[in-house]
Design a protein around this motif. Structure first.
Motif, PDB file in Angstrom:
ATOM      1  N   ASN A   1     -18.813  25.534  -0.736  1.00 23.59           N
ATOM      2  CA  ASN A   1     -17.727  24.653  -0.301  1.00 23.59           C
ATOM      3  C   ASN A   1     -16.751  25.384   0.614  1.00 23.59           C
ATOM      4  OD1 ASN A   1     -18.803  22.564  -1.722  1.00 23.59           O
ATOM      5  ND2 ASN A   1     -17.346  22.646  -3.406  1.00 23.59           N
ATOM      6  N   ASP A   2     -16.444  26.637   0.284  1.00 19.40           N
ATOM      7  CA  ASP A   2     -15.547  27.416   1.145  1.00 19.40           C
ATOM      8  C   ASP A   2     -16.155  27.604   2.532  1.00 19.40           C
ATOM      9  OD1 ASP A   2     -13.695  27.584  -0.854  1.00 19.40           O
ATOM     10  OD2 ASP A   2     -14.232  29.623  -1.476  1.00 19.40           O
ATOM     11  N   GLN A   3     -17.462  27.835   2.567  1.00 20.19           N
ATOM     12  CA  GLN A   3     -18.148  27.996   3.856  1.00 20.19           C
ATOM     13  C   GLN A   3     -18.102  26.694   4.654  1.00 20.19           C
ATOM     14  OE1 GLN A   3     -19.361  30.868   5.147  1.00 20.19           O
ATOM     15  NE2 GLN A   3     -19.729  29.689   7.002  1.00 20.19           N
ATOM     16  N   LYS A   4     -18.340  25.556   3.960  1.00 18.19           N
ATOM     17  CA  LYS A   4     -18.276  24.245   4.630  1.00 18.19           C
ATOM     18  C   LYS A   4     -16.889  24.005   5.209  1.00 18.19           C
ATOM     19  CE  LYS A   4     -21.699  21.801   1.831  1.00 18.19           C
ATOM     20  NZ  LYS A   4     -21.863  20.852   0.711  1.00 18.19           N
ATOM     21  N   LYS A   5     -15.850  24.343   4.436  1.00 21.08           N
ATOM     22  CA  LYS A   5     -14.470  24.140   4.898  1.00 21.08           C
ATOM     23  C   LYS A   5     -14.183  25.005   6.116  1.00 21.08           C
ATOM     24  CE  LYS A   5     -12.513  23.108   0.368  1.00 21.08           C
ATOM     25  NZ  LYS A   5     -11.737  23.684  -0.739  1.00 21.08           N
TER      26      LYS A   5
ATOM     27  N   GLY B   1     -12.695  21.540  13.941  1.00 23.69           N
ATOM     28  CA  GLY B   1     -11.535  20.653  13.975  1.00 23.69           C
ATOM     29  C   GLY B   1     -11.766  19.309  13.307  1.00 23.69           C
ATOM     30  N   GLU B   2     -12.498  19.279  12.231  1.00 26.23           N
ATOM     31  CA  GLU B   2     -12.735  18.019  11.510  1.00 26.23           C
ATOM     32  C   GLU B   2     -12.568  18.275  10.009  1.00 26.23           C
ATOM     33  OE1 GLU B   2     -17.579  18.142  11.383  1.00 26.23           O
ATOM     34  OE2 GLU B   2     -16.621  17.566  13.268  1.00 26.23           O
ATOM     35  N   THR B   3     -12.451  17.181   9.261  1.00 25.22           N
ATOM     36  CA  THR B   3     -12.304  17.313   7.806  1.00 25.22           C
ATOM     37  C   THR B   3     -13.645  17.033   7.150  1.00 25.22           C
ATOM     38  OG1 THR B   3     -11.640  15.001   7.625  1.00 25.22           O
ATOM     39  CG2 THR B   3      -9.877  16.651   7.800  1.00 25.22           C
TER      40      THR B   3
END
Length: 119
Positions: free
Chosen positions: A95-99, A106-108
């Protein structure tokens, strides 16, 4: 089995434990010092104290209608690192890598687990 009798090998004593780690209590009858009471055999707990030869482990015990947090000190020979939160730590890392990747673009991104839909 081959080479299972006698005292435990050195790798058992070389494992590093830190406060907050999950450990499994598995009694080794070849080492009598620091042996936990039989109730705790097969239980998992959290390390709250680290000593030279022993670890302080916090285990939950059901007594009547409540859960008590019991704090016991156990010799390292009777402990092994638990794998109970391996998948959780792996998920946190992913999840940290995805974030990080999403922030660069520049997207959520939603990292919440979604329940499996109907078939």
């Amino acid at each position: 089995k081959y080479r299972t009798k006698g005292m435990p090998g050195t790798s058992r004593y070389m494992a590093t434990f830190k406060r907050g780690d999950y450990v499994d209590i598995v009694v080794d009858s070849s080492v009598q010092s620091g042996m936990p009471f039989s109730f705790y055999h097969g239980r998992s707990g959290v390390v709250f104290n680290v000593n030279r030869n022993a670890l302080g482990v916090e285990v939950t015990k059901v007594v009547g209608n409540r859960q008590l947090r019991k704090r016991i000190h156990v010799n390292i020979a009777h402990l092994r690192k638990s794998r109970c939160n391996e998948s959780f730590l792996k998920r946190v890392k992913e999840n940290d890598q995805k974030k990080r990747d999403a922030k660069l673009q520049g997207e959520t991104v939603s990292v919440k687990r979604q329940p499996e839909g109907p078939k």
